[in-house]
Design a protein around this motif. Structure first.
Motif, PDB file in Angstrom:
ATOM      1  N   ASN A  39      13.988  18.420   0.961  1.00  0.00           N
ATOM      2  CA  ASN A  39      14.878  18.370   2.124  1.00  0.00           C
ATOM      3  C   ASN A  39      15.349  16.950   2.421  1.00  0.00           C
ATOM      4  OD1 ASN A  39      12.369  17.498   2.870  1.00  0.00           O
ATOM      5  ND2 ASN A  39      12.422  18.396   4.922  1.00  0.00           N
ATOM      6  N   GLY A  40      15.330  16.083   1.417  1.00  0.00           N
ATOM      7  CA  GLY A  40      15.867  14.746   1.602  1.00  0.00           C
ATOM      8  C   GLY A  40      14.807  13.666   1.631  1.00  0.00           C
ATOM      9  N   GLN A  41      15.276  12.450   1.789  1.00  0.00           N
ATOM     10  CA  GLN A  41      14.425  11.265   1.725  1.00  0.00           C
ATOM     11  C   GLN A  41      13.410  11.240   2.866  1.00  0.00           C
ATOM     12  OE1 GLN A  41      16.911   7.905   1.266  1.00  0.00           O
ATOM     13  NE2 GLN A  41      15.273   6.412   1.113  1.00  0.00           N
ATOM     14  N   CYS A  42      12.218  10.710   2.593  1.00  0.00           N
ATOM     15  CA  CYS A  42      11.146  10.719   3.595  1.00  0.00           C
ATOM     16  C   CYS A  42      11.285   9.600   4.617  1.00  0.00           C
ATOM     17  CB  CYS A  42       9.787  10.606   2.909  1.00  0.00           C
ATOM     18  SG  CYS A  42       9.454   8.986   2.162  1.00  0.00           S
ATOM     19  N   GLY A  43      12.001   8.555   4.282  1.00  0.00           N
ATOM     20  CA  GLY A  43      12.150   7.427   5.192  1.00  0.00           C
ATOM     21  C   GLY A  43      11.179   6.303   4.905  1.00  0.00           C
ATOM     22  N   GLY A  44      10.309   6.495   3.923  1.00  0.00           N
ATOM     23  CA  GLY A  44       9.326   5.472   3.610  1.00  0.00           C
ATOM     24  C   GLY A  44       9.713   4.555   2.473  1.00  0.00           C
ATOM     25  N   SER A  45      10.854   4.824   1.831  1.00  0.00           N
ATOM     26  CA  SER A  45      11.253   3.977   0.710  1.00  0.00           C
ATOM     27  C   SER A  45      11.720   2.609   1.210  1.00  0.00           C
ATOM     28  CB  SER A  45      12.376   4.638  -0.088  1.00  0.00           C
ATOM     29  OG  SER A  45      13.542   4.778   0.704  1.00  0.00           O
ATOM     30  N   LYS A  46      11.615   1.608   0.359  1.00  0.00           N
ATOM     31  CA  LYS A  46      12.024   0.254   0.705  1.00  0.00           C
ATOM     32  C   LYS A  46      12.745  -0.357  -0.478  1.00  0.00           C
ATOM     33  CE  LYS A  46      10.308  -4.174   2.453  1.00  0.00           C
ATOM     34  NZ  LYS A  46       9.090  -4.929   2.883  1.00  0.00           N
ATOM     35  N   ASP A  47      13.949  -0.855  -0.217  1.00  0.00           N
ATOM     36  CA  ASP A  47      14.774  -1.447  -1.273  1.00  0.00           C
ATOM     37  C   ASP A  47      14.948  -0.484  -2.441  1.00  0.00           C
ATOM     38  OD1 ASP A  47      14.990  -3.839   0.179  1.00  0.00           O
ATOM     39  OD2 ASP A  47      13.126  -4.608  -0.682  1.00  0.00           O
ATOM     40  N   GLY A  48      15.072   0.793  -2.118  1.00  0.00           N
ATOM     41  CA  GLY A  48      15.311   1.792  -3.150  1.00  0.00           C
ATOM     42  C   GLY A  48      14.084   2.219  -3.927  1.00  0.00           C
ATOM     43  N   LYS A  49      12.900   1.722  -3.537  1.00  0.00           N
ATOM     44  CA  LYS A  49      11.677   2.045  -4.249  1.00  0.00           C
ATOM     45  C   LYS A  49      10.801   2.985  -3.423  1.00  0.00           C
ATOM     46  CE  LYS A  49      12.515  -0.617  -7.803  1.00  0.00           C
ATOM     47  NZ  LYS A  49      12.734  -0.054  -9.159  1.00  0.00           N
ATOM     48  N   CYS A  50      10.030   3.797  -4.128  1.00  0.00           N
ATOM     49  CA  CYS A  50       9.151   4.781  -3.496  1.00  0.00           C
ATOM     50  C   CYS A  50       7.983   4.089  -2.800  1.00  0.00           C
ATOM     51  CB  CYS A  50       8.645   5.741  -4.576  1.00  0.00           C
ATOM     52  SG  CYS A  50       7.400   6.905  -4.013  1.00  0.00           S
ATOM     53  N   GLU A  51       7.606   4.589  -1.611  1.00  0.00           N
ATOM     54  CA  GLU A  51       6.472   3.996  -0.899  1.00  0.00           C
ATOM     55  C   GLU A  51       5.132   4.356  -1.534  1.00  0.00           C
ATOM     56  OE1 GLU A  51       5.821   5.227   3.083  1.00  0.00           O
ATOM     57  OE2 GLU A  51       5.919   7.372   2.661  1.00  0.00           O
ATOM     58  N   VAL A  52       5.113   5.434  -2.315  1.00  0.00           N
ATOM     59  CA  VAL A  52       3.881   5.838  -2.993  1.00  0.00           C
ATOM     60  C   VAL A  52       3.674   5.024  -4.267  1.00  0.00           C
ATOM     61  CG1 VAL A  52       2.661   7.754  -4.116  1.00  0.00           C
ATOM     62  CG2 VAL A  52       4.027   8.168  -2.055  1.00  0.00           C
ATOM     63  N   ASP A  53       4.754   4.806  -5.007  1.00  0.00           N
ATOM     64  CA  ASP A  53       4.710   4.044  -6.251  1.00  0.00           C
ATOM     65  C   ASP A  53       5.826   3.006  -6.207  1.00  0.00           C
ATOM     66  OD1 ASP A  53       4.784   3.014  -8.799  1.00  0.00           O
ATOM     67  OD2 ASP A  53       4.862   4.944  -9.822  1.00  0.00           O
TER      68      ASP A  53
END
Length: 207
Positions: free
Chosen positions: A153-167
């Protein structure tokens, strides 16, 4: 093992409605069951309706170097098409979509898991075999495997500078999807209600 199953005929016809389509028909590898007879019947029906600019029937379309050569051999037919209809597992659809970035690429099949060896792909793309393919809504980029959280359902809002917050080494899957849809002029797709997955289909097909 895994099994590819054609989407409902009405769904496939709606994807091709009002468009010229080029068909990529992958007969798969030995680890994949493919509905060859049904696919041939579908191809004939679309061709008889005058919707088809060309058909490429091959195997192992998940091999990028091989697929590039085969697609280039049909470049004029692909250029004449409004969209490319891919009959394969989810990995094959993603392979074609990644190479034909400026072309709408649609999945005509859903992919389901079966017990046994799952096969090997030389690509980073993966198919979670979720049973109800989302690739037609996300520009050929799988939100299940391209997103660490498998969000649909779309982006989680946790990404930064286009990178995943998990990895931090992984590009945000939903940013990739947004850019692809923008490139194709299909951002309106994001306004559609999220397709709710029917988990029961996995069990039904795997029996």
């Amino acid at each position: 093992m895994l099994i590819t199953q054609l989407k409902a005929k009405e769904t496939i016809v709606s994807l091709a409605a009002g468009k010229k389509v080029f068909i990529v028909n992958c007969h798969g590898c030995k680890e994949v069951h493919f509905p060859e007879a049904e696919a041939n019947e579908l191809e004939k029906e679309l061709a008889d309706a005058g919707n088809v600019t060309g058909i490429l029937t091959t195997d192992y379309i998940c091999n990028p170097d091989n697929m590039k050569l085969r697609l280039e051999a049909h470049r004029s037919e692909i250029d004449a098409a409004d969209a490319v209809l891919v009959l394969s597992c989810g990995v094959g659809v993603q392979t074609v979509a990644a190479y034909l970035e400026d072309k709408k690429v649609y999945a005509a099949c859903d992919t389901y898991p079966l017990p046994g060896f799952q096969g090997v792909t030389p690509l980073e793309y993966n198919c979670d075999q979720c049973g109800e393919c989302y690739l037609n809504l996300t520009g050929g980029i799988c939100p299940i495997t391209a997103c660490s959280k498998s969000l649909v359902n779309g982006q989680c809002g946790g990404s930064k500078d286009g990178k995943c917050e998990v990895d931090g080494n992984m590009e945000c899957g939903w940013e990739r999807i947004y850019r692809r849809l923008a490139q194709l002029g299909r951002l309106d797709v994001l306004k559609c209600p999220t397709q709710v997955r029917n988990f029961a289909t996995d069990d039904e097909v795997s029996k």
